[in-house]
Design an enzyme around this catalytic site. Structure first.
Site, PDB file in Angstrom:
ATOM      1  N   HIS A  25       0.824  -1.208   0.000  1.00  0.00           N
ATOM      2  CA  HIS A  25       0.000   0.000   0.000  1.00  0.00           C
ATOM      3  C   HIS A  25       0.860   1.260   0.000  1.00  0.00           C
ATOM      4  O   HIS A  25       0.653   2.168  -0.818  1.00  0.00           O
ATOM      5  CB  HIS A  25      -0.905  -0.027   1.240  1.00  0.00           C
ATOM      6  CG  HIS A  25      -1.805   1.158   1.356  1.00  0.00           C
ATOM      7  ND1 HIS A  25      -3.100   1.158   0.880  1.00  0.00           N
ATOM      8  CD2 HIS A  25      -1.603   2.390   1.891  1.00  0.00           C
ATOM      9  CE1 HIS A  25      -3.645   2.339   1.113  1.00  0.00           C
ATOM     10  NE2 HIS A  25      -2.769   3.100   1.727  1.00  0.00           N
ATOM     11  N   GLU A  26       1.829   1.313   0.902  1.00  0.00           N
ATOM     12  CA  GLU A  26       2.659   2.517   1.010  1.00  0.00           C
ATOM     13  C   GLU A  26       3.610   2.655  -0.174  1.00  0.00           C
ATOM     14  O   GLU A  26       3.873   3.773  -0.637  1.00  0.00           O
ATOM     15  CB  GLU A  26       3.444   2.492   2.324  1.00  0.00           C
ATOM     16  CG  GLU A  26       2.574   2.548   3.566  1.00  0.00           C
ATOM     17  CD  GLU A  26       1.658   3.758   3.579  1.00  0.00           C
ATOM     18  OE1 GLU A  26       2.084   4.837   3.117  1.00  0.00           O
ATOM     19  OE2 GLU A  26       0.511   3.632   4.043  1.00  0.00           O
ATOM     20  N   HIS A  29       1.752   4.323  -2.958  1.00  0.00           N
ATOM     21  CA  HIS A  29       1.687   5.778  -2.783  1.00  0.00           C
ATOM     22  C   HIS A  29       2.986   6.432  -3.245  1.00  0.00           C
ATOM     23  O   HIS A  29       2.976   7.436  -3.964  1.00  0.00           O
ATOM     24  CB  HIS A  29       1.468   6.117  -1.308  1.00  0.00           C
ATOM     25  CG  HIS A  29       0.069   5.950  -0.830  1.00  0.00           C
ATOM     26  ND1 HIS A  29      -1.029   6.458  -1.503  1.00  0.00           N
ATOM     27  CD2 HIS A  29      -0.436   5.332   0.276  1.00  0.00           C
ATOM     28  CE1 HIS A  29      -2.129   6.164  -0.844  1.00  0.00           C
ATOM     29  NE2 HIS A  29      -1.790   5.483   0.241  1.00  0.00           N
TER      30      HIS A  29
END
Length: 232
Positions: A25-26, A29
């Site tokens: 997820h990170e 980003h």
């Protein structure tokens, strides 16, 4: 003894599955911000698949125990984006899109793990791949809640040109609302499990965050399960 081993397997599988879901997820980003023109994630060492660069200890432990949590936010400078508003939206949505795509890929691994011959190895593989799938979907839904510091709020900030009283109030207090909802969910879940019976039913409906996640996750999972159900 059997119960203790089962619980130990659950904790280990849950912890590592949470670590994978959070890291992907990170990283998504950071990658989206980088592609939109901002070098900040790369300079700060966040354009990486190394979980240690993304962990927030409390958020990771909550994810492993409660099923949702958070990692350290990826630092970005929107002023570096080639297109300010679209860069904000793409960066905010990158994490949840990544989680849903990886959930689609993790589910068949879980179904394959169920076909392995019995034993501790098969149980660990089945538990780990199931939590990879389940946590990816849960993280997808949880992060779309429009409260800071979640991705849903970042999207609201990016597309909303007005800054009225409600917007400013949520921006100031949204984090505390989110923490209160998580704490309430944890307490209601523990009380429901401990007391059981009718009490569990009552406590379940005193948990707005749990009800929201349960309802939405059910329908978000459905297309993945139905599509792969045509194969398995």
């Amino acid at each position: 003894m059997q119960g203790f081993l089962d619980y130990a397997i659950y904790l280990v599988a849950s912890f590592f599955a949470a670590a994978v879901a959070l890291t992907l997820h990170e990283f998504a980003h950071a990658f989206a911000a980088y592609k939109c023109g901002d070098l900040t994630p790369k300079i700060r060492g966040r354009l990486s698949l190394n979980p240690l660069r993304h962990f927030d200890p409390i958020g990771l432990c909550l994810f492993a125990v409660a099923g949702f949590g958070w990692a350290k936010p990826v630092p970005i400078d929107p002023n570096n984006f080639r297109h300010y508003r679209s860069g904000l939206v793409l960066t905010a949505l990158a994490g949840v899109v990544c989680n849903y795509l990886t959930a689609f890929l993790f589910y068949p691994l879980f179904r394959l793990a169920l076909m392995l011959p019995g034993g501790w190895g098969a149980q660990i593989a089945a538990d780990f791949t199931y939590y990879l799938f389940a946590y990816s979907v849960t993280f997808f839904v949880f992060n779309l809640i429009p409260l800071p510091p979640l991705d849903g709020w970042r999207v609201v900030e990016a597309v909303n040109r007005r800054r009225g009283r409600v917007f400013c109030w949520i921006r100031r207090n949204g984090y505390y609302i989110l923490i209160a909802l998580i704490a309430l969910h944890f307490v209601m879940s523990m009380l429901g499990r401990y007391l059981g019976g009718e009490a569990a039913f009552v406590f379940r409906y005193c948990d707005p965050l749990g009800l929201l996640l349960e309802f939405v996750v059910k329908y978000v999972r459905m297309p993945i399960e139905l599509l792969w159900g045509l194969v398995f």
